[in-house]
Enzyme design. Sequence first.
Site, PDB file in Angstrom:
ATOM      1  N   CYS A  10      50.971  31.143  30.979  1.00  0.00           N
ATOM      2  CA  CYS A  10      50.574  32.271  30.663  1.00  0.00           C
ATOM      3  C   CYS A  10      51.834  33.504  31.123  1.00  0.00           C
ATOM      4  O   CYS A  10      51.744  34.574  30.818  1.00  0.00           O
ATOM      5  CB  CYS A  10      49.562  32.948  31.294  1.00  0.00           C
ATOM      6  SG  CYS A  10      48.087  31.960  30.591  1.00  0.00           S
ATOM      7  N   HIS A  41      48.414  41.300  36.208  1.00  0.00           N
ATOM      8  CA  HIS A  41      48.031  39.847  35.526  1.00  0.00           C
ATOM      9  C   HIS A  41      46.645  40.132  35.289  1.00  0.00           C
ATOM     10  O   HIS A  41      46.194  39.682  34.150  1.00  0.00           O
ATOM     11  CB  HIS A  41      48.419  38.458  36.135  1.00  0.00           C
ATOM     12  CG  HIS A  41      48.088  37.578  35.433  1.00  0.00           C
ATOM     13  ND1 HIS A  41      48.550  37.273  34.278  1.00  0.00           N
ATOM     14  CD2 HIS A  41      47.318  36.297  35.789  1.00  0.00           C
ATOM     15  CE1 HIS A  41      48.189  36.136  33.544  1.00  0.00           C
ATOM     16  NE2 HIS A  41      47.759  35.559  34.693  1.00  0.00           N
ATOM     17  N   GLU A  80      46.046  38.762  43.366  1.00  0.00           N
ATOM     18  CA  GLU A  80      47.175  39.569  43.264  1.00  0.00           C
ATOM     19  C   GLU A  80      47.155  40.841  43.994  1.00  0.00           C
ATOM     20  O   GLU A  80      48.126  41.299  44.075  1.00  0.00           O
ATOM     21  CB  GLU A  80      46.980  39.751  41.680  1.00  0.00           C
ATOM     22  CG  GLU A  80      48.183  40.589  41.097  1.00  0.00           C
ATOM     23  CD  GLU A  80      48.147  40.795  39.687  1.00  0.00           C
ATOM     24  OE1 GLU A  80      49.040  41.185  38.944  1.00  0.00           O
ATOM     25  OE2 GLU A  80      47.227  40.276  38.989  1.00  0.00           O
ATOM     26  N   LYS A  92      44.117  43.593  29.887  1.00  0.00           N
ATOM     27  CA  LYS A  92      43.172  42.488  29.357  1.00  0.00           C
ATOM     28  C   LYS A  92      41.989  42.719  29.299  1.00  0.00           C
ATOM     29  O   LYS A  92      41.263  42.019  28.775  1.00  0.00           O
ATOM     30  CB  LYS A  92      43.399  41.149  30.601  1.00  0.00           C
ATOM     31  CG  LYS A  92      44.845  40.773  30.381  1.00  0.00           C
ATOM     32  CD  LYS A  92      45.163  39.344  31.099  1.00  0.00           C
ATOM     33  CE  LYS A  92      46.172  38.679  31.179  1.00  0.00           C
ATOM     34  NZ  LYS A  92      47.349  39.290  32.075  1.00  0.00           N
ATOM     35  N   HIS A 141      42.863  38.077  27.180  1.00  0.00           N
ATOM     36  CA  HIS A 141      43.948  37.248  27.895  1.00  0.00           C
ATOM     37  C   HIS A 141      44.784  36.474  26.402  1.00  0.00           C
ATOM     38  O   HIS A 141      44.437  35.495  25.954  1.00  0.00           O
ATOM     39  CB  HIS A 141      43.620  36.055  28.818  1.00  0.00           C
ATOM     40  CG  HIS A 141      44.821  35.738  29.636  1.00  0.00           C
ATOM     41  ND1 HIS A 141      46.245  35.973  29.453  1.00  0.00           N
ATOM     42  CD2 HIS A 141      44.848  34.830  30.835  1.00  0.00           C
ATOM     43  CE1 HIS A 141      46.886  35.186  30.077  1.00  0.00           C
ATOM     44  NE2 HIS A 141      46.170  34.297  31.129  1.00  0.00           N
ATOM     45  N   PHE A 182      49.373  28.792  34.461  1.00  0.00           N
ATOM     46  CA  PHE A 182      48.999  27.527  35.265  1.00  0.00           C
ATOM     47  C   PHE A 182      50.151  26.725  35.509  1.00  0.00           C
ATOM     48  O   PHE A 182      51.221  26.903  34.789  1.00  0.00           O
ATOM     49  CB  PHE A 182      47.940  26.764  34.281  1.00  0.00           C
ATOM     50  CG  PHE A 182      46.660  27.144  33.690  1.00  0.00           C
ATOM     51  CD1 PHE A 182      45.971  28.155  34.933  1.00  0.00           C
ATOM     52  CD2 PHE A 182      45.779  26.657  33.003  1.00  0.00           C
ATOM     53  CE1 PHE A 182      44.647  28.725  34.599  1.00  0.00           C
ATOM     54  CE2 PHE A 182      44.488  27.126  32.733  1.00  0.00           C
ATOM     55  CZ  PHE A 182      44.074  28.041  33.674  1.00  0.00           C
TER      56      PHE A 182
END
Length: 417
Positions: free
Chosen positions: A165, A305, A316, A337, A342, A403
Amino acid sequence: MNLKRVVVTGIGAITPVGNTAPEYWSGLTGGVSGAGFITLFDASKFKTRFACEVKNFDPVAVFDRKEARKMDRFTQLALVAADEAVKDASIDNGSVNPDRTGVIFSSGIGGLITFQEEVMNYARGDGTPRFNPFFIPKMILDIAAGQISMRYGFRGPNFAVVSACASSTHAIIEAFNNIRLGKADVIVAGGSEAVICDAGVAGFNAMKALSERNDEPQTASRPFDKDRDGFVMGEGGGALILEELEHAKKRGARIYCEIGGGGATADAHHITAPHPEGLGALSVMRATLEDAGMKPEDIDYINVHGTSTPLGDIAETKAIMSVFGEHAYKINISSTKSMTGHLLGAAGVIEAIACVYAVVNDLIPPTINHFNQDPELDPKLNFTFWKPQQKTVRAALSNTFGFGGHNASVIVKKFVD
């Protein structure tokens, strides 16, 4: 070394909340949710039956029918975004040197729809290996960069960056570095993703990564909300034209903003979960500030994010507090998002585009779908809930994490000649 300055001269986007860059920005500032029940395949038996799909996109209306059949959906979306960006930057054969014009375009997964279709067709057959001759070139995720370069004859640096991502943020950083080191004048940078299919949804369902709020899909993406239960899958693409400053000025290009700096780090912690204290996120934001020669106090907006996952949002936020200290309370934070879902490998570029528009318009897009305060999050932080906020934005930071523990951040700032 005397590094060259890099500016943004073109923008293109096709997203769940708008099929052009201006429509996308309008959707964000209008607080529009792009979520709805899945129409791209029959998801009636799946744990998650909704996603953020691109609306009203007909490939045959954009491409020749035969040409469209040779491309996976992620490549089609990439070409649409790139075409808008190239036109927005007024790039034509006479305005750039094709040998110094490149394409660095990413995807997190690539042609999963094509892969699924070909393997399922084979499994239904009699065992005879009958595969489409375009199977491999449709599937490989570097093909979007290749297709864009072939369409415009751009013969400069051309490749894909893959970091889940964080992919398209890494693509922007690679483009930025190539230009400031003098290896190219212009680069089309960005990414696309299209994995709303059986394998994509089922795979993320099996990981328990997706929201299962099937009774209210439009409010399912809830970054920073106490009751968030996973991310909402999105699809789409985005492209930025990055250009060396003097080259842009010489050809009279419109300049949106300047790229300040970029950073990349790793969590080195877990294949899918973030470091609980946000150490990778912390280090990448510090690295980005250092690369830009900026202080924490120079940042007015962070597009986080913010995936709407229980662990990620907290990690975060901890990282932001560690990096920015008391200044964190003066920064606007938002997760777009909450509206787009996403977009996986394309998330970074469309969120960087949101930062570009925030800097240009001095307007912060909101975080929608916030209903209940999470006691683990500092209530004094300004998450820009529900409504956009007018504010002078000197510089904006965009975070993306993937990831495998991949982290990438980029800063865009007002252009001052």
